[in-house]
Design an enzyme around this catalytic site. Structure first.
Site, PDB file in Angstrom:
ATOM      1  N   ASP A 142       7.746   3.214  -0.004  1.00 28.67           N
ATOM      2  CA  ASP A 142       8.779   4.248   0.011  1.00 28.67           C
ATOM      3  C   ASP A 142       9.039   4.692   1.444  1.00 28.67           C
ATOM      4  OD1 ASP A 142       8.917   4.254  -2.740  1.00 28.67           O
ATOM      5  OD2 ASP A 142       7.459   5.873  -2.959  1.00 28.67           O
ATOM      6  N   CYS A 143      10.246   5.121   1.703  1.00 33.74           N
ATOM      7  CA  CYS A 143      10.611   5.589   3.043  1.00 33.74           C
ATOM      8  C   CYS A 143       9.646   6.673   3.534  1.00 33.74           C
ATOM      9  CB  CYS A 143      12.041   6.118   3.018  1.00 33.74           C
ATOM     10  SG  CYS A 143      12.606   6.813   4.598  1.00 33.74           S
TER      11      CYS A 143
END
Length: 296
Positions: A142-143
């Site tokens: 995930d970012c």
């Protein structure tokens, strides 16, 4: 660790250290001992960035045999522009793949023009170091999650890594800070995870048409109202850790999507700290670990 077999020769600059080998040894072991017992990851990073010369020739292979009386030069300074990037560190690189420690806030791959993403950053690194390759995504984070990731330098290596991912990867662990105090020292969460049209993953204790997911957790440290956990993925599903922690009433700190975003530190407290896998070409077991960035 005492330096029993290597003799340090002073040089004019403190970034280049020169040693005379006293006995046969693999290059990685030699570098670790020469630099006072640094970690395997740090030694591999120095090697992969071209920071070691043996008898005047640059060597990068961890098993290169050092012979008695060999002259080994070790540079501890940055070897490439990537070493100075605020967005990631390269912890290992060879002609087939690269392992990076991604910062929170960096996408795994580009979404729209101008996005800050690891693929573009690595493509720039390859161009700056005159490598004729591009980065190919092997798996994602995930970012807002930081930590270890593998990128292949060709489609062929990407396919070899992903073809049998669960056998290729032998260990993949995260550290997280979650809300609340855990009642037990360890546990296991199982459910079926399914994507929805709203881009949110929903969890069900029975088959909902999604994918079966299993997360194991172990308590590392308890704070006043938060807990630090080590988490091991037995399956790798989208948002798995975040959803499973919310399932048991202990959402990840700073996760506004599945919990509540109230972390004064300004980031989600989830970090992929350990990654071990078999090299797709050499078969060598590569094992990497990064420091825990959190406290409770």
């Amino acid at each position: 660790m005492k330096r029993n077999h290597n003799h340090k020769v002073p040089r004019a600059t403190d970034k280049i250290l020169v040693f005379h080998a006293r006995e046969e040894a693999p290059l990685l072991e030699f570098v670790m001992k020469a630099l006072d017992g640094i970690s395997r990851n740090k030694a591999k990073s120095i090697l992969s960035h071209g920071g070691v010369k043996v008898d005047g020739k640059r060597q990068t292979h961890v098993d290169f045999a050092i012979h008695p009386e060999a002259v080994v030069e070790i540079s501890r300074g940055p070897q490439s522009p990537a070493a100075r990037s605020p967005h990631y560190d390269i912890v290992y690189e060879d002609e087939w793949l690269v392992v990076v420690d991604k910062r929170a806030g960096v996408l795994s791959m580009g979404v729209g023009a101008g996005s800050l993403n690891m693929k573009s950053l690595l493509d720039r690194h390859f161009a700056e170091t005159r490598q004729r390759c591009t980065a190919h995504v092997v798996h994602r984070l995930d970012c807002r999650t930081s930590g270890l990731m593998i990128y292949a330098k060709s489609v062929e290596i990407q396919q070899q890594l992903t073809a049998d991912w669960h056998r290729t990867v032998t260990d993949r662990r995260y550290v997280a800070v979650v809300h609340g105090l855990m009642e037990q020292g360890e546990g296991r969460v199982e459910s079926w995870l399914k994507d929805t049209a709203s881009m949110k993953v929903v969890s069900s204790p029975v088959d909902n048409g999604g994918k079966y997911a299993v997360t194991q957790w172990r308590l590392l440290q308890a704070g006043r109202d938060r807990s630090m956990l080590e988490l091991r993925l037995l399956t790798g599903r989208k948002n798995q850790i975040r959803v499973h922690m919310a399932d048991i009433g202990h959402p990840v700190v700073g996760d506004g999507k599945y919990g509540h975003q109230d972390n004064p530190g300004g980031r989600m407290c989830l970090h992929a700290f350990k990654l071990a896998f078999h090299h797709p070409v050499t078969g060598e077991l590569l094992d990497f670990e990064t420091p825990n960035p959190f406290h409770v």
